[in-house]
Write a protein that holds these residues in place. Structure first.
Motif, PDB file in Angstrom:
ATOM      1  N   GLN A 283     -40.591 -26.060  77.501  1.00 31.10           N
ATOM      2  CA  GLN A 283     -40.807 -25.518  78.850  1.00 31.10           C
ATOM      3  C   GLN A 283     -39.541 -25.647  79.694  1.00 31.10           C
ATOM      4  N   GLU A 284     -38.861 -26.771  79.545  1.00 25.80           N
ATOM      5  CA  GLU A 284     -37.599 -26.943  80.281  1.00 25.80           C
ATOM      6  C   GLU A 284     -36.550 -25.939  79.797  1.00 25.80           C
ATOM      7  N   ALA A 285     -36.489 -25.741  78.490  1.00 25.64           N
ATOM      8  CA  ALA A 285     -35.520 -24.790  77.927  1.00 25.64           C
ATOM      9  C   ALA A 285     -35.753 -23.389  78.492  1.00 25.64           C
ATOM     10  N   GLU A 286     -37.036 -23.007  78.580  1.00 26.42           N
ATOM     11  CA  GLU A 286     -37.359 -21.688  79.143  1.00 26.42           C
ATOM     12  C   GLU A 286     -36.920 -21.600  80.606  1.00 26.42           C
ATOM     13  N   LYS A 287     -37.219 -22.641  81.392  1.00 23.81           N
ATOM     14  CA  LYS A 287     -36.833 -22.654  82.815  1.00 23.81           C
ATOM     15  C   LYS A 287     -35.322 -22.529  82.977  1.00 23.81           C
ATOM     16  N   ARG A 288     -34.595 -23.127  82.052  1.00 20.01           N
ATOM     17  CA  ARG A 288     -33.131 -23.119  82.164  1.00 20.01           C
ATOM     18  C   ARG A 288     -32.503 -21.812  81.668  1.00 20.01           C
TER      19      ARG A 288
ATOM     20  N   ILE B 149     -38.165 -37.466  73.272  1.00 16.04           N
ATOM     21  CA  ILE B 149     -38.537 -36.329  74.130  1.00 16.04           C
ATOM     22  C   ILE B 149     -39.734 -35.604  73.517  1.00 16.04           C
TER      23      ILE B 149
ATOM     24  N   PRO C 290     -28.558 -30.335  78.819  1.00 19.95           N
ATOM     25  CA  PRO C 290     -29.430 -29.176  79.064  1.00 19.95           C
ATOM     26  C   PRO C 290     -28.765 -28.082  79.910  1.00 19.95           C
TER      27      PRO C 290
ATOM     28  N   SER D  62     -28.388 -23.216  80.653  1.00 24.35           N
ATOM     29  CA  SER D  62     -28.205 -22.418  81.877  1.00 24.35           C
ATOM     30  C   SER D  62     -26.826 -21.763  81.901  1.00 24.35           C
TER      31      SER D  62
ATOM     32  N   ALA E 276     -42.846 -30.424  76.443  1.00 24.13           N
ATOM     33  CA  ALA E 276     -42.137 -30.507  77.727  1.00 24.13           C
ATOM     34  C   ALA E 276     -40.731 -29.917  77.576  1.00 24.13           C
ATOM     35  N   TRP E 277     -40.112 -30.172  76.415  1.00 20.58           N
ATOM     36  CA  TRP E 277     -38.743 -29.704  76.203  1.00 20.58           C
ATOM     37  C   TRP E 277     -38.664 -28.175  76.109  1.00 20.58           C
TER      38      TRP E 277
ATOM     39  N   SER F 199     -47.307 -22.746  75.355  1.00 23.62           N
ATOM     40  CA  SER F 199     -46.603 -23.465  76.438  1.00 23.62           C
ATOM     41  C   SER F 199     -45.516 -22.634  77.108  1.00 23.62           C
TER      42      SER F 199
END
Length: 252
Positions: free
Chosen positions: A160-165, A153, A110, A114, A157-158, A195
């Protein structure tokens, strides 16, 4: 509200465009550079190129195909398949790609999201997600390796994590709907669109004009991607746009 985008997708294997159903039974659909030029002339908003075999030779071919295509089109295009490090991204961006699509490599590492966003900007990083409904969970599961490998996975949830990164967009493919022409997967698309705060490109299942209308309204997608119906001339991009405008969809 941003205008909705229509995006033809070129799945490239061994230098040719192919298309299947539910990720299998591939058949030839033409030359990628010629098809890209056609879609540019027809008024497509963007293009997506996916090297679906993503073998070492496939990636080398892809760089050449990207260079040739960049010389033929004026619209933005995203290139994905077999990209596992920032250097791969750099090579394709230099060859003329505008955005980079990452899928399996982003799940495995992941940090690649970033790193790419830091180096080239979020607008360059498209995280592609292949999702399939998992009846046991009552939710969607992420698959990798061209839809061959379940990851355990959860798709919501994935993303959302991709967006955060630092992902700038999500390219969401419903494996259940892919190639069926029975319509986009509206429950999946709307769940993902709700999401995240970044644009969602819906993929998998387009068969008629109303499918696009529904994915933009009910599915809340920002863009819709299709392959089969465009490659085999079932719907032409200009006709699709005209009909969507007539239905009140703000389209480019």
């Amino acid at each position: 509200m941003l205008a909705k985008r229509i995006i033809p997708c070129l799945d490239v294997k061994d230098g040719r465009v192919v298309k299947g159903v539910n990720f299998v039974n591939l058949r030839d659909a033409g030359d990628p550079v010629e098809l890209a030029a056609l879609y540019d002339r027809e008024g497509a908003d963007e293009l997506v190129f996916l090297d679906i075999s993503a073998s070492h030779e496939g990636r080398a071919t892809m760089v050449e195909v990207v260079k040739q295509t960049a010389g033929e089109i004026a619209i933005p295009f995203t290139v994905g398949g077999g990209i596992s490090q920032v250097e791969d991204m750099k090579r394709l961006l230099r060859a003329g790609a505008d955005k980079i699509g990452i899928n399996t490599a982003a799940v495995v590492n992941p940090g690649l999201i970033s790193d790419g966003a830091r180096r080239f900007g979020s607008q360059c990083i498209v995280v592609a997600v292949d999702a399939k409904f998992n009846a046991e969970w009552g939710e969607w599961e992420v698959y990798t390796h061209g839809g061959r490998k379940p990851t355990g996975i959860r798709a919501l949830a994935w993303v959302q994590e991709a967006e955060k990164r630092g992902a700038g967009e999500i390219l969401l493919t419903s494996m259940d709907a892919d190639g069926t022409k029975d319509g986009f997967d509206l429950p999946l698309t709307s769940a993902v669109s709700r999401s995240v705060g970044i644009p969602v490109i819906a993929s998998g299942g387009a068969g008629k004009v109303n499918d696009f209308y529904e994915v933009f309204t009910e599915g809340q997608a920002d863009a819709a991607l299709a392959a089969t119906i465009f490659h085999y001339k079932e719907i032409a991009v200009p006709d699709l746009k005209q009909e969507l405008k007539a239905k009140g969809v703000e389209i480019r």
